[in-house]
Design an enzyme around this catalytic site. Structure first.
Site, PDB file in Angstrom:
ATOM      1  N   GLU A  96      46.263  28.514  -6.470  1.00  0.00           N
ATOM      2  CA  GLU A  96      45.333  28.999  -5.425  1.00  0.00           C
ATOM      3  C   GLU A  96      45.074  30.483  -5.702  1.00  0.00           C
ATOM      4  O   GLU A  96      45.980  31.204  -6.099  1.00  0.00           O
ATOM      5  CB  GLU A  96      45.959  28.778  -4.034  1.00  0.00           C
ATOM      6  CG  GLU A  96      45.182  29.314  -2.847  1.00  0.00           C
ATOM      7  CD  GLU A  96      43.751  28.818  -2.751  1.00  0.00           C
ATOM      8  OE1 GLU A  96      43.537  27.621  -2.551  1.00  0.00           O
ATOM      9  OE2 GLU A  96      42.833  29.647  -2.898  1.00  0.00           O
ATOM     10  N   ASP A 123      43.117  31.753 -11.228  1.00  0.00           N
ATOM     11  CA  ASP A 123      42.036  30.778 -11.427  1.00  0.00           C
ATOM     12  C   ASP A 123      42.588  29.528 -12.121  1.00  0.00           C
ATOM     13  O   ASP A 123      43.112  29.589 -13.234  1.00  0.00           O
ATOM     14  CB  ASP A 123      40.948  31.432 -12.284  1.00  0.00           C
ATOM     15  CG  ASP A 123      39.754  30.517 -12.518  1.00  0.00           C
ATOM     16  OD1 ASP A 123      39.804  29.338 -12.113  1.00  0.00           O
ATOM     17  OD2 ASP A 123      38.774  31.001 -13.107  1.00  0.00           O
ATOM     18  N   ASP A 146      35.716  23.495  -2.790  1.00  0.00           N
ATOM     19  CA  ASP A 146      34.514  24.090  -2.181  1.00  0.00           C
ATOM     20  C   ASP A 146      33.282  23.295  -2.604  1.00  0.00           C
ATOM     21  O   ASP A 146      33.056  23.109  -3.800  1.00  0.00           O
ATOM     22  CB  ASP A 146      34.380  25.553  -2.628  1.00  0.00           C
ATOM     23  CG  ASP A 146      35.555  26.384  -2.150  1.00  0.00           C
ATOM     24  OD1 ASP A 146      35.683  26.584  -0.931  1.00  0.00           O
ATOM     25  OD2 ASP A 146      36.368  26.807  -2.994  1.00  0.00           O
ATOM     26  N   LYS A 150      24.491  24.656  -1.705  1.00  0.00           N
ATOM     27  CA  LYS A 150      23.150  25.092  -2.143  1.00  0.00           C
ATOM     28  C   LYS A 150      22.939  24.760  -3.618  1.00  0.00           C
ATOM     29  O   LYS A 150      23.850  24.972  -4.430  1.00  0.00           O
ATOM     30  CB  LYS A 150      23.007  26.610  -1.956  1.00  0.00           C
ATOM     31  CG  LYS A 150      22.930  27.006  -0.515  1.00  0.00           C
ATOM     32  CD  LYS A 150      22.657  28.482  -0.366  1.00  0.00           C
ATOM     33  CE  LYS A 150      22.704  28.855   1.098  1.00  0.00           C
ATOM     34  NZ  LYS A 150      23.197  30.210   1.324  1.00  0.00           N
ATOM     35  N   ASP A 182      34.725  15.912   1.826  1.00  0.00           N
ATOM     36  CA  ASP A 182      34.005  15.445   3.001  1.00  0.00           C
ATOM     37  C   ASP A 182      32.505  15.728   2.845  1.00  0.00           C
ATOM     38  O   ASP A 182      31.762  15.677   3.817  1.00  0.00           O
ATOM     39  CB  ASP A 182      34.548  16.119   4.274  1.00  0.00           C
ATOM     40  CG  ASP A 182      34.439  17.622   4.202  1.00  0.00           C
ATOM     41  OD1 ASP A 182      34.072  18.163   3.130  1.00  0.00           O
ATOM     42  OD2 ASP A 182      34.721  18.293   5.221  1.00  0.00           O
ATOM     43  N   THR A 217      44.269  16.150   7.426  1.00  0.00           N
ATOM     44  CA  THR A 217      44.307  17.533   7.928  1.00  0.00           C
ATOM     45  C   THR A 217      43.640  17.577   9.311  1.00  0.00           C
ATOM     46  O   THR A 217      42.835  16.703   9.641  1.00  0.00           O
ATOM     47  CB  THR A 217      43.551  18.498   6.986  1.00  0.00           C
ATOM     48  OG1 THR A 217      42.185  18.084   6.938  1.00  0.00           O
ATOM     49  CG2 THR A 217      44.128  18.483   5.594  1.00  0.00           C
ATOM     50  N   LYS A 218      43.932  18.643  10.077  1.00  0.00           N
ATOM     51  CA  LYS A 218      43.359  18.800  11.420  1.00  0.00           C
ATOM     52  C   LYS A 218      41.836  18.805  11.337  1.00  0.00           C
ATOM     53  O   LYS A 218      41.134  18.149  12.080  1.00  0.00           O
ATOM     54  CB  LYS A 218      43.838  20.139  12.012  1.00  0.00           C
ATOM     55  CG  LYS A 218      44.812  19.960  13.162  1.00  0.00           C
ATOM     56  CD  LYS A 218      45.001  21.260  13.890  1.00  0.00           C
ATOM     57  CE  LYS A 218      46.326  21.897  13.493  1.00  0.00           C
ATOM     58  NZ  LYS A 218      46.500  23.268  13.860  1.00  0.00           N
ATOM     59  N   PHE A 219      41.379  19.568  10.355  1.00  0.00           N
ATOM     60  CA  PHE A 219      39.949  19.716  10.121  1.00  0.00           C
ATOM     61  C   PHE A 219      39.309  18.362   9.805  1.00  0.00           C
ATOM     62  O   PHE A 219      38.260  18.000  10.337  1.00  0.00           O
ATOM     63  CB  PHE A 219      39.799  20.703   8.956  1.00  0.00           C
ATOM     64  CG  PHE A 219      38.534  20.614   8.188  1.00  0.00           C
ATOM     65  CD1 PHE A 219      37.392  21.231   8.655  1.00  0.00           C
ATOM     66  CD2 PHE A 219      38.489  19.935   6.973  1.00  0.00           C
ATOM     67  CE1 PHE A 219      36.219  21.153   7.935  1.00  0.00           C
ATOM     68  CE2 PHE A 219      37.333  19.857   6.253  1.00  0.00           C
ATOM     69  CZ  PHE A 219      36.183  20.466   6.745  1.00  0.00           C
ATOM     70  N   GLU A 220      40.017  17.590   9.006  1.00  0.00           N
ATOM     71  CA  GLU A 220      39.514  16.277   8.596  1.00  0.00           C
ATOM     72  C   GLU A 220      39.495  15.314   9.794  1.00  0.00           C
ATOM     73  O   GLU A 220      38.536  14.569  10.001  1.00  0.00           O
ATOM     74  CB  GLU A 220      40.432  15.753   7.493  1.00  0.00           C
ATOM     75  CG  GLU A 220      40.010  14.460   6.891  1.00  0.00           C
ATOM     76  CD  GLU A 220      41.001  14.031   5.796  1.00  0.00           C
ATOM     77  OE1 GLU A 220      41.926  14.802   5.458  1.00  0.00           O
ATOM     78  OE2 GLU A 220      40.843  12.921   5.293  1.00  0.00           O
TER      79      GLU A 220
HETATM   80  C1  LIG Z   1      37.612  24.363   0.769  1.00  0.00           C
HETATM   81  S1  LIG Z   1      39.184  24.990   0.336  1.00  0.00           S
HETATM   82  C2  LIG Z   1      40.231  23.562   0.528  1.00  0.00           C
HETATM   83  C3  LIG Z   1      41.674  23.918   0.639  1.00  0.00           C
HETATM   84  C4  LIG Z   1      42.684  22.764   0.766  1.00  0.00           C
HETATM   85  N1  LIG Z   1      42.758  21.982  -0.447  1.00  0.00           N
HETATM   86  C5  LIG Z   1      42.405  21.882   1.963  1.00  0.00           C
HETATM   87  O1  LIG Z   1      42.219  20.694   1.784  1.00  0.00           O
HETATM   88  O2  LIG Z   1      42.386  22.419   3.089  1.00  0.00           O
HETATM   89  C6  LIG Z   1      39.114  25.178  -1.439  1.00  0.00           C
HETATM   90  C7  LIG Z   1      40.168  26.118  -1.954  1.00  0.00           C
HETATM   91  O3  LIG Z   1      40.126  26.117  -3.380  1.00  0.00           O
HETATM   92  C8  LIG Z   1      40.400  27.424  -3.830  1.00  0.00           C
HETATM   93  N2  LIG Z   1      39.826  27.531  -5.191  1.00  0.00           N
HETATM   94  C9  LIG Z   1      38.542  27.354  -5.545  1.00  0.00           C
HETATM   95  N3  LIG Z   1      38.384  27.486  -6.857  1.00  0.00           N
HETATM   96  C10 LIG Z   1      39.617  27.745  -7.370  1.00  0.00           C
HETATM   97  C11 LIG Z   1      40.101  27.993  -8.677  1.00  0.00           C
HETATM   98  N4  LIG Z   1      39.281  27.979  -9.738  1.00  0.00           N
HETATM   99  N5  LIG Z   1      41.407  28.242  -8.848  1.00  0.00           N
HETATM  100  C12 LIG Z   1      42.257  28.251  -7.774  1.00  0.00           C
HETATM  101  N6  LIG Z   1      41.858  28.027  -6.508  1.00  0.00           N
HETATM  102  C13 LIG Z   1      40.546  27.778  -6.309  1.00  0.00           C
HETATM  103  C14 LIG Z   1      39.748  28.326  -2.803  1.00  0.00           C
HETATM  104  O4  LIG Z   1      40.335  29.614  -2.775  1.00  0.00           O
HETATM  105  C15 LIG Z   1      40.003  27.550  -1.513  1.00  0.00           C
HETATM  106  O5  LIG Z   1      41.199  27.970  -0.891  1.00  0.00           O
END
Ligand SMILES: C[S@@+](CC[C@H](N)C(=O)[O-])C[C@H]1O[C@@H](n2cnc3c(N)ncnc32)[C@H](O)[C@@H]1O
Length: 240
Positions: A96, A123, A146, A150, A182, A217-220
């Site tokens: 992360e 990364d 993510d 867009k 989602d 997850t709560k969000f889900e």
């Molecule tokens: C929408 S969040 C989902 C987080 C978690 N998996 C969840 O289900 O709640 C996506 C996460 O991926 C991380 N992320 C995106 N690209 C990444 C990368 N290349 N390396 C490490 N983390 C990354 C972002 O910082 C973010 O915290």
């Protein structure tokens, strides 16, 4: 008479600045809570692995020989901690980039007394390329990456064919790549890209039922209550 030729240096294109790679994240300047900061300070040395361009030795890292699962983008780490608690015989490497998320997972590791989780704050594209040996993982989790809705941002989506190919190579034969989203257009892209990867075979006919180990997850749960969909995809590395 022929025109004199320009010296080659004049014909050469001007030097370009090195191209920044397209990344799947934008680092937000999120504030760390004091508990997260304390967790990072006190627990970081034990559970956070520095990024390094050298392949990880899992046995040395965890002090035992066990199946290893890589999770990419664990967010605040709720699913990571819950799954690691359910599966004490498996080791987990969570990647992360978001510092508060790293602090939050460290707190959870401490609260639950987990010994089978390590974190790399970097990364995931580089972590995978540099630190993870081919055919070494029993699983890879990518939960709610993510969606970059867009069109001009679609290039930032993590699950594209080159990266999926790199993920598949790191799985041991039979190991599984489990993705969830989602965002329906991203789910469709995932299904197309994973199906097209020759090293992978779908374990379901299309989308998979949510495996019992992935907590809601709560969000889900809120999204599902509002009638929004969630799509799981579970593909296994072929034996060859
Ligand atoms: C929408 S969040 C989902 C987080 C978690 N998996 C969840 O289900 O709640 C996506 C996460 O991926 C991380 N992320 C995106 N690209 C990444 C990368 N290349 N390396 C490490 N983390 C990354 C972002 O910082 C973010 O915290």
């Amino acid at each position: 008479m022929r025109a004199p030729q320009r010296p080659p240096a004049m014909n050469a294109p001007p030097p370009q600045p090195p191209r920044r790679p397209v990344r799947s994240f934008v680092l937000r300047a999120g504030r760390m809570g004091s508990g997260q900061e304390r967790a990072l300070h006190e627990l970081g040395p034990r559970f956070v692995l520095p990024f390094s361009p050298a392949v990880l030795d899992y046995r040395a890292t965890f002090g035992r020989q066990a199946p290893v699962v890589l999770e990419i983008g664990f967010g605040m780490g709720q699913a990571t901690a819950a799954i690691a608690q359910q599966m004490p015989g498996t080791d987990f490497i969570g990647v992360e980039v978001h510092p508060p998320g790293v602090g939050a997972l460290l707190r959870r590791i401490d609260e639950l007394g987990l010994t089978n989780v390590r974190i790399v704050q970097h990364d995931a594209v580089e972590v995978l390329a540099q630190m993870i040996a081919p055919r070494s993982l029993s699983g890879i989790h990518v939960f709610f990456p993510d969606p970059w809705p867009k069109k001009r941002h679609h290039k930032r989506r993590l699950l594209q064919s080159a990266f999926v190919g790199a993920l598949a190579q790191r799985l041991a034969p039979g190991g599984t790549l489990h993705c969830a989203t989602d965002w329906q257009p991203y789910a469709e892209q995932m299904l197309a890209v994973l199906t097209a990867e020759p090293l992978l075979a779908n374990t379901a006919a299309g989308y998979a039922p949510r495996p019992a180990y992935r907590p809601l997850t709560k969000f889900e749960a809120r999204g599902v209550a509002l009638g929004h969909g969630v799509w799981d995809l579970v593909f296994a590395r072929r034996a060859a």
